[in-house]
Write a protein that holds these residues in place. Structure first.
Motif, mmCIF file in Angstrom:
data_model
loop_
_atom_site.group_PDB
_atom_site.id
_atom_site.type_symbol
_atom_site.label_atom_id
_atom_site.label_comp_id
_atom_site.label_asym_id
_atom_site.label_seq_id
_atom_site.Cartn_x
_atom_site.Cartn_y
_atom_site.Cartn_z
ATOM 1 N N ASP A 92 0.834 -1.210 0.000
ATOM 2 C CA ASP A 92 0.000 0.000 0.000
ATOM 3 C C ASP A 92 0.868 1.260 0.000
ATOM 4 N N LYS A 93 1.962 1.253 0.788
ATOM 5 C CA LYS A 93 2.862 2.409 0.837
ATOM 6 C C LYS A 93 3.521 2.645 -0.522
ATOM 7 N N THR A 94 3.825 1.555 -1.238
ATOM 8 C CA THR A 94 4.498 1.648 -2.527
ATOM 9 C C THR A 94 3.515 1.909 -3.660
ATOM 10 N N GLY A 95 2.249 1.666 -3.430
ATOM 11 C CA GLY A 95 1.242 1.869 -4.453
ATOM 12 C C GLY A 95 1.012 0.652 -5.332
ATOM 13 N N LEU A 96 1.338 -0.519 -4.847
ATOM 14 C CA LEU A 96 1.112 -1.752 -5.598
ATOM 15 C C LEU A 96 -0.198 -2.384 -5.170
ATOM 16 N N SER A 97 -0.879 -2.979 -6.134
ATOM 17 C CA SER A 97 -2.093 -3.717 -5.792
ATOM 18 C C SER A 97 -1.799 -5.210 -5.905
ATOM 19 N N ILE A 98 -2.066 -5.904 -4.823
ATOM 20 C CA ILE A 98 -1.796 -7.337 -4.764
ATOM 21 C C ILE A 98 -2.999 -8.075 -5.328
ATOM 22 N N GLY A 99 -2.718 -8.986 -6.266
ATOM 23 C CA GLY A 99 -3.797 -9.734 -6.895
ATOM 24 C C GLY A 99 -4.246 -10.924 -6.067
ATOM 25 N N GLY A 100 -3.373 -11.862 -5.827
ATOM 26 C CA GLY A 100 -3.741 -13.072 -5.099
ATOM 27 C C GLY A 100 -2.826 -13.309 -3.914
ATOM 28 N N LYS A 101 -3.404 -13.932 -2.891
ATOM 29 C CA LYS A 101 -2.655 -14.267 -1.676
ATOM 30 C C LYS A 101 -2.943 -15.719 -1.344
ATOM 31 N N GLU A 102 -1.889 -16.461 -1.036
ATOM 32 C CA GLU A 102 -2.073 -17.879 -0.713
ATOM 33 C C GLU A 102 -1.051 -18.279 0.351
ATOM 34 N N PHE A 103 -1.546 -18.884 1.435
ATOM 35 C CA PHE A 103 -0.653 -19.390 2.471
ATOM 36 C C PHE A 103 -0.113 -20.743 2.015
ATOM 37 N N ILE A 104 1.177 -20.942 2.133
ATOM 38 C CA ILE A 104 1.824 -22.182 1.714
ATOM 39 C C ILE A 104 2.187 -22.981 2.961
ATOM 40 N N GLU A 105 1.687 -24.199 3.016
ATOM 41 C CA GLU A 105 2.037 -25.090 4.129
ATOM 42 C C GLU A 105 3.310 -25.839 3.786
ATOM 43 N N ALA A 106 4.107 -26.113 4.788
ATOM 44 C CA ALA A 106 5.361 -26.849 4.575
ATOM 45 C C ALA A 106 5.043 -28.275 4.130
ATOM 46 N N ALA A 107 5.785 -28.748 3.147
ATOM 47 C CA ALA A 107 5.578 -30.110 2.651
ATOM 48 C C ALA A 107 6.095 -31.101 3.685
ATOM 49 N N ARG A 108 5.325 -32.130 3.918
ATOM 50 C CA ARG A 108 5.743 -33.158 4.872
ATOM 51 C C ARG A 108 6.462 -34.265 4.133
ATOM 52 N N VAL A 109 7.548 -34.698 4.718
ATOM 53 C CA VAL A 109 8.339 -35.775 4.133
ATOM 54 C C VAL A 109 7.810 -37.099 4.663
ATOM 55 N N LEU A 110 7.522 -38.016 3.740
ATOM 56 C CA LEU A 110 6.990 -39.317 4.128
ATOM 57 C C LEU A 110 8.126 -40.316 4.294
ATOM 58 N N GLY A 111 7.977 -41.147 5.302
ATOM 59 C CA GLY A 111 8.963 -42.186 5.566
ATOM 60 C C GLY A 111 8.681 -43.419 4.737
ATOM 61 N N PRO A 112 9.463 -44.468 4.911
ATOM 62 C CA PRO A 112 9.288 -45.688 4.129
ATOM 63 C C PRO A 112 7.954 -46.382 4.416
ATOM 64 N N ASP A 113 7.358 -46.104 5.573
ATOM 65 C CA ASP A 113 6.082 -46.719 5.910
ATOM 66 C C ASP A 113 4.890 -45.899 5.426
ATOM 67 N N GLY A 114 5.163 -44.757 4.756
ATOM 68 C CA GLY A 114 4.091 -43.926 4.221
ATOM 69 C C GLY A 114 3.574 -42.904 5.212
ATOM 70 N N LEU A 115 4.048 -42.926 6.427
ATOM 71 C CA LEU A 115 3.636 -41.960 7.443
ATOM 72 C C LEU A 115 4.595 -40.778 7.435
ATOM 73 N N PRO A 116 4.098 -39.587 7.817
ATOM 74 C CA PRO A 116 5.006 -38.434 7.837
ATOM 75 C C PRO A 116 6.107 -38.616 8.879
ATOM 76 N N LEU A 117 7.309 -38.224 8.492
ATOM 77 C CA LEU A 117 8.428 -38.271 9.431
ATOM 78 C C LEU A 117 8.269 -37.145 10.437
ATOM 79 N N GLU A 118 8.807 -37.349 11.635
ATOM 80 C CA GLU A 118 8.777 -36.278 12.614
ATOM 81 C C GLU A 118 9.636 -35.143 12.095
ATOM 82 N N GLU A 119 9.172 -33.922 12.345
ATOM 83 C CA GLU A 119 9.904 -32.769 11.859
ATOM 84 C C GLU A 119 11.230 -32.667 12.590
ATOM 85 N N THR A 120 12.269 -32.380 11.806
ATOM 86 C CA THR A 120 13.558 -32.155 12.434
ATOM 87 C C THR A 120 13.547 -30.742 13.005
ATOM 88 N N ILE A 121 14.080 -30.616 14.175
ATOM 89 C CA ILE A 121 14.068 -29.322 14.839
ATOM 90 C C ILE A 121 15.243 -28.520 14.313
#
Length: 193
Positions: A92-121
């Motif tokens: 708004d300060k720069t005078g740009l109009s934003i067209g679309g906004k989308e929140f991106i969720e982090a992709a989960r890495v699947l383990g060999p059993d098909g379940l999501p791996l615990e997130e590495t800290i």
């Protein structure tokens, strides 16, 4: 013993000493080479350690700066909302109009059993928002990006695609901004009896 037997015994003894002596010399040379190589490696490691120690105060200052300036949020949603607020207010300060906004969720890495791996800290958590702009001025767009990316904001561009729109130096852009932060725990409310 005959003279020919003595000569053969002498030749055999000589060859035996040459073979055993040569093998012993090769063994000693190989050990010497391995020890020299290990000494060189240890000398390099010692140099690296001395350099790290000499730069310790500098790294401690950098760590202190990060501790002082790193934003803290209670959740990814709070970080995403704050990120979107900062992006839109600067647009708004720069005078740009934003067209679309989308929140991106982090992709989960699947383990060999098909379940999501615990997130590495890691050291930082991250919230990402994708912004779409259509027909904006190049100068305003790059001024907006420059204003958003300040070291103390811990905000960065993680992906950007720019296409010329073909008229008056305007562009169409898709930009993913990431807010790096640390998630702070919310104090739990408990009743006292």
């Amino acid at each position: 013993m005959k003279k020919s037997e003595k000569v053969l015994l002498g030749v055999f003894a000589f060859l035996f000493l040459v073979i055993i002596g040569g093998g012993g010399l090769m063994y000693a040379f190989n050990n010497y080479s391995a020890i020299r190589e290990e000494n060189d490696t240890l000398r390099d490691r010692l140099g690296d350690m001395n350099l790290a120690i000499s730069q310790g105060a500098d790294w401690a200052d950098k760590y202190g700066w990060i501790e002082e300036h790193c934003p803290n949020f209670t959740s990814r949603q709070e970080a995403s909302a704050k990120l979107l607020e900062v992006i839109t207010s600067q647009a708004d300060k720069t005078g740009l109009s934003i067209g679309g906004k989308e929140f991106i969720e982090a992709a989960r890495v699947l383990g060999p059993d098909g379940l999501p791996l615990e997130e590495t800290i890691g050291y930082f958590d991250k919230a990402t928002v994708k912004i779409t702009l259509t027909g904006v001025s190049e100068q305003a767009f790059f001024g907006w990006l420059r204003a958003l990316q300040q070291p103390q904001s811990f905000l960065g561009i993680t992906r950007m695609q720019i296409n010329p729109s073909g008229t008056n130096k305007t562009i169409n852009a898709e930009v993913e901004f990431s807010q790096f932060y640390r998630e702070k725990s919310v104090p739990k409310v408990s009743k006292t009896k």
